[in-house]
Design a protein around this motif. Structure first.
Motif, PDB file in Angstrom:
ATOM      1  N   TYR A 297      -8.264  76.125  22.591  1.00 23.37           N
ATOM      2  CA  TYR A 297      -7.587  75.792  23.842  1.00 23.37           C
ATOM      3  C   TYR A 297      -8.613  75.734  24.959  1.00 23.37           C
ATOM      4  CZ  TYR A 297      -8.088  80.736  24.945  1.00 23.37           C
ATOM      5  OH  TYR A 297      -8.607  81.987  25.186  1.00 23.37           O
ATOM      6  N   VAL A 298      -8.199  75.176  26.075  1.00 21.97           N
ATOM      7  CA  VAL A 298      -9.015  75.139  27.281  1.00 21.97           C
ATOM      8  C   VAL A 298      -8.303  75.988  28.319  1.00 21.97           C
ATOM      9  CG1 VAL A 298      -9.931  73.666  29.108  1.00 21.97           C
ATOM     10  CG2 VAL A 298      -9.874  72.849  26.756  1.00 21.97           C
ATOM     11  N   HIS A 299      -9.045  76.891  28.959  1.00 17.91           N
ATOM     12  CA  HIS A 299      -8.466  77.762  29.977  1.00 17.91           C
ATOM     13  C   HIS A 299      -9.004  77.358  31.345  1.00 17.91           C
ATOM     14  CE1 HIS A 299      -8.428  81.803  32.166  1.00 17.91           C
ATOM     15  NE2 HIS A 299      -7.220  81.285  32.246  1.00 17.91           N
ATOM     16  N   GLU A 300      -8.086  77.133  32.267  1.00 14.71           N
ATOM     17  CA  GLU A 300      -8.453  76.830  33.645  1.00 14.71           C
ATOM     18  C   GLU A 300      -7.967  77.974  34.522  1.00 14.71           C
ATOM     19  OE1 GLU A 300      -7.064  72.982  34.862  1.00 14.71           O
ATOM     20  OE2 GLU A 300      -7.635  72.105  32.936  1.00 14.71           O
ATOM     21  N   PRO A 301      -8.869  78.889  34.920  1.00 18.03           N
ATOM     22  CA  PRO A 301      -8.451  80.061  35.699  1.00 18.03           C
ATOM     23  C   PRO A 301      -8.181  79.711  37.164  1.00 18.03           C
ATOM     24  CG  PRO A 301     -10.807  80.142  35.294  1.00 18.03           C
ATOM     25  CD  PRO A 301     -10.285  78.922  34.596  1.00 18.03           C
ATOM     26  N   VAL A 302      -6.940  79.442  37.485  1.00 17.03           N
ATOM     27  CA  VAL A 302      -6.570  79.113  38.870  1.00 17.03           C
ATOM     28  C   VAL A 302      -5.558  80.129  39.374  1.00 17.03           C
ATOM     29  CG1 VAL A 302      -6.986  76.656  38.511  1.00 17.03           C
ATOM     30  CG2 VAL A 302      -4.704  77.542  38.223  1.00 17.03           C
ATOM     31  N   ARG A 303      -5.541  80.305  40.671  1.00 18.80           N
ATOM     32  CA  ARG A 303      -4.626  81.265  41.307  1.00 18.80           C
ATOM     33  C   ARG A 303      -3.267  80.616  41.556  1.00 18.80           C
ATOM     34  NH1 ARG A 303      -6.846  85.754  43.298  1.00 18.80           N
ATOM     35  NH2 ARG A 303      -5.229  85.968  44.870  1.00 18.80           N
ATOM     36  N   PRO A 304      -2.223  81.437  41.604  1.00 22.40           N
ATOM     37  CA  PRO A 304      -0.900  80.896  41.931  1.00 22.40           C
ATOM     38  C   PRO A 304      -0.912  80.234  43.310  1.00 22.40           C
ATOM     39  CG  PRO A 304      -0.735  83.183  41.222  1.00 22.40           C
ATOM     40  CD  PRO A 304      -2.187  82.868  41.365  1.00 22.40           C
ATOM     41  N   ARG A 305      -0.125  79.218  43.448  1.00 23.49           N
ATOM     42  CA  ARG A 305       0.071  78.478  44.695  1.00 23.49           C
ATOM     43  C   ARG A 305      -1.192  77.763  45.186  1.00 23.49           C
ATOM     44  NH1 ARG A 305       4.806  79.925  44.071  1.00 23.49           N
ATOM     45  NH2 ARG A 305       5.862  81.776  44.773  1.00 23.49           N
ATOM     46  N   SER A 306      -2.188  77.648  44.345  1.00 23.23           N
ATOM     47  CA  SER A 306      -3.382  76.883  44.707  1.00 23.23           C
ATOM     48  C   SER A 306      -3.088  75.400  44.482  1.00 23.23           C
ATOM     49  CB  SER A 306      -4.577  77.322  43.862  1.00 23.23           C
ATOM     50  OG  SER A 306      -4.358  77.004  42.506  1.00 23.23           O
TER      51      SER A 306
ATOM     52  N   LEU B 129      -4.518  71.867  23.776  1.00 22.91           N
ATOM     53  CA  LEU B 129      -3.831  72.907  24.531  1.00 22.91           C
ATOM     54  C   LEU B 129      -4.650  73.259  25.768  1.00 22.91           C
ATOM     55  CD1 LEU B 129      -2.546  75.455  21.885  1.00 22.91           C
ATOM     56  CD2 LEU B 129      -1.240  73.808  23.179  1.00 22.91           C
ATOM     57  N   ARG B 130      -3.971  73.252  26.910  1.00 26.20           N
ATOM     58  CA  ARG B 130      -4.629  73.597  28.167  1.00 26.20           C
ATOM     59  C   ARG B 130      -3.787  74.643  28.869  1.00 26.20           C
ATOM     60  NH1 ARG B 130      -4.952  68.798  31.984  1.00 26.20           N
ATOM     61  NH2 ARG B 130      -4.427  70.111  33.716  1.00 26.20           N
ATOM     62  N   LEU B 131      -4.348  75.833  29.103  1.00 32.62           N
ATOM     63  CA  LEU B 131      -3.635  76.908  29.787  1.00 32.62           C
ATOM     64  C   LEU B 131      -4.175  77.019  31.202  1.00 32.62           C
ATOM     65  CD1 LEU B 131      -1.522  79.180  29.517  1.00 32.62           C
ATOM     66  CD2 LEU B 131      -3.449  80.711  29.070  1.00 32.62           C
ATOM     67  N   ILE B 132      -3.268  76.908  32.158  1.00 28.70           N
ATOM     68  CA  ILE B 132      -3.646  76.955  33.562  1.00 28.70           C
ATOM     69  C   ILE B 132      -3.145  78.255  34.163  1.00 28.70           C
ATOM     70  CG2 ILE B 132      -3.341  75.827  35.803  1.00 28.70           C
ATOM     71  CD1 ILE B 132      -2.927  73.218  34.159  1.00 28.70           C
ATOM     72  N   GLY B 133      -4.065  79.051  34.704  1.00 26.08           N
ATOM     73  CA  GLY B 133      -3.708  80.309  35.349  1.00 26.08           C
ATOM     74  C   GLY B 133      -4.761  81.369  35.131  1.00 26.08           C
TER      75      GLY B 133
ATOM     76  N   ALA C 144       8.129  82.002  27.779  1.00 30.25           N
ATOM     77  CA  ALA C 144       8.476  80.720  27.156  1.00 30.25           C
ATOM     78  C   ALA C 144       7.263  80.121  26.446  1.00 30.25           C
ATOM     79  CB  ALA C 144       9.007  79.738  28.200  1.00 30.25           C
ATOM     80  N   ILE C 145       6.092  80.255  27.044  1.00 31.76           N
ATOM     81  CA  ILE C 145       4.863  79.743  26.437  1.00 31.76           C
ATOM     82  C   ILE C 145       4.582  80.487  25.136  1.00 31.76           C
ATOM     83  CG2 ILE C 145       2.358  79.589  26.695  1.00 31.76           C
ATOM     84  CD1 ILE C 145       2.910  79.022  29.707  1.00 31.76           C
ATOM     85  N   ASN C 146       4.699  81.804  25.143  1.00 29.61           N
ATOM     86  CA  ASN C 146       4.440  82.581  23.914  1.00 29.61           C
ATOM     87  C   ASN C 146       5.465  82.263  22.837  1.00 29.61           C
ATOM     88  OD1 ASN C 146       2.144  83.714  24.868  1.00 29.61           O
ATOM     89  ND2 ASN C 146       2.994  85.735  25.207  1.00 29.61           N
ATOM     90  N   THR C 147       6.699  82.015  23.212  1.00 31.02           N
ATOM     91  CA  THR C 147       7.725  81.629  22.240  1.00 31.02           C
ATOM     92  C   THR C 147       7.367  80.272  21.638  1.00 31.02           C
ATOM     93  OG1 THR C 147       9.404  82.852  23.448  1.00 31.02           O
ATOM     94  CG2 THR C 147      10.183  81.177  21.907  1.00 31.02           C
ATOM     95  N   TYR C 148       6.916  79.359  22.443  1.00 30.80           N
ATOM     96  CA  TYR C 148       6.497  78.033  21.980  1.00 30.80           C
ATOM     97  C   TYR C 148       5.307  78.155  21.027  1.00 30.80           C
ATOM     98  CZ  TYR C 148       4.450  73.346  22.198  1.00 30.80           C
ATOM     99  OH  TYR C 148       3.908  72.123  21.882  1.00 30.80           O
ATOM    100  N   LEU C 149       4.352  78.999  21.363  1.00 34.95           N
ATOM    101  CA  LEU C 149       3.169  79.167  20.514  1.00 34.95           C
ATOM    102  C   LEU C 149       3.508  79.836  19.195  1.00 34.95           C
ATOM    103  CD1 LEU C 149       0.572  80.306  23.169  1.00 34.95           C
ATOM    104  CD2 LEU C 149       0.677  78.092  22.016  1.00 34.95           C
TER     105      LEU C 149
ATOM    106  N   PRO D 143       1.664  81.033  34.562  1.00 34.65           N
ATOM    107  CA  PRO D 143       0.885  80.064  33.804  1.00 34.65           C
ATOM    108  C   PRO D 143       1.642  78.760  33.562  1.00 34.65           C
ATOM    109  CG  PRO D 143       1.911  81.568  32.286  1.00 34.65           C
ATOM    110  CD  PRO D 143       2.291  82.032  33.675  1.00 34.65           C
ATOM    111  N   THR D 144       0.863  77.768  33.205  1.00 35.68           N
ATOM    112  CA  THR D 144       1.379  76.490  32.729  1.00 35.68           C
ATOM    113  C   THR D 144       0.593  76.139  31.475  1.00 35.68           C
ATOM    114  OG1 THR D 144       1.922  75.724  34.952  1.00 35.68           O
ATOM    115  CG2 THR D 144       1.664  74.044  33.260  1.00 35.68           C
ATOM    116  N   LEU D 145       1.294  75.742  30.422  1.00 28.40           N
ATOM    117  CA  LEU D 145       0.643  75.292  29.198  1.00 28.40           C
ATOM    118  C   LEU D 145       0.915  73.807  29.049  1.00 28.40           C
ATOM    119  CD1 LEU D 145      -0.872  76.238  26.548  1.00 28.40           C
ATOM    120  CD2 LEU D 145       1.365  76.059  25.475  1.00 28.40           C
ATOM    121  N   ILE D 146      -0.152  73.049  28.869  1.00 24.89           N
ATOM    122  CA  ILE D 146      -0.029  71.618  28.651  1.00 24.89           C
ATOM    123  C   ILE D 146      -0.502  71.330  27.238  1.00 24.89           C
ATOM    124  CG2 ILE D 146      -0.763  69.332  29.409  1.00 24.89           C
ATOM    125  CD1 ILE D 146      -1.189  70.598  32.207  1.00 24.89           C
ATOM    126  N   ASP D 147       0.392  70.746  26.450  1.00 27.38           N
ATOM    127  CA  ASP D 147       0.104  70.406  25.059  1.00 27.38           C
ATOM    128  C   ASP D 147       0.301  68.900  24.910  1.00 27.38           C
ATOM    129  OD1 ASP D 147      -0.290  70.282  22.353  1.00 27.38           O
ATOM    130  OD2 ASP D 147       1.495  71.408  21.812  1.00 27.38           O
TER     131      ASP D 147
END
Length: 104
Positions: A62-71, A38-42, A98-103, A84-88
Motif C-alpha cells: 500500500y501507499v501511505h500519505e500522512p495528512v492531517r484531518p481537514r487539510s 491501495l492508498r491510505l490517506i491520514g 469500515a476500512i478494516n472490515t473491507y480489508l 482515514p480514507t482508503l482508495i482502492d
C-alpha cells in the motif's frame, strides 16, 4: 479470572488454535499480487493507525500519505475532510472501522 481450555491455554488463544489457519491475509495478498493500488490517506497520529496496523498485519502492499484531518489533501479525498480514507483503484471508503472490515 481468565478461562482456560483443557490444554491450559487461555480460551481466546485456544479458540484461535481450533479454528485452523487464517486465510484472509494470504488470500487478500494473493489477489493483490505486487500491485500498489491501495492508498491510505491520514496521519498515524489519528485513527488511521488502526488501518496501518491492519495493512501491515495483512502484508498487503500500500501507499501511505500522512495528512492531517481537514487539510487540503484530506478535503480532496474525503468530502468531510476526515481521515482515514482508503482508495482502492476507483473505489473510495472512509472511516477506520469500515476500512478494516473491507480489508478483512
Amino acid at each position: 479470572v481468565k478461562s482456560r481450555c483443557q490444554s491450559g491455554v487461555e480460551r481466546r488463544e485456544c479458540g484461535d488454535l481450533h479454528q485452523g489457519p487464517r486465510t484472509t491475509s494470504s488470500s487478500l495478498a494473493a489477489q493483490r499480487g505486487n500491485h500498489m493500488s491501495l492508498r491510505l490517506i491520514g496521519s498515524a497520529r489519528f485513527r488511521p493507525l488502526r488501518n496501518l496496523w491492519m495493512l501491515e498485519e495483512l502484508g498487503v502492499p500500500y501507499v501511505h500519505e500522512p495528512v492531517r484531518p481537514r487539510s487540503a489533501e484530506a478535503n480532496a479525498s474525503n468530502p468531510f475532510g476526515k481521515v482515514p480514507t482508503l482508495i482502492d483503484g476507483e473505489f473510495t471508503i472512509y472511516e477506520s472501522v469500515a476500512i478494516n472490515t473491507y480489508l478483512g
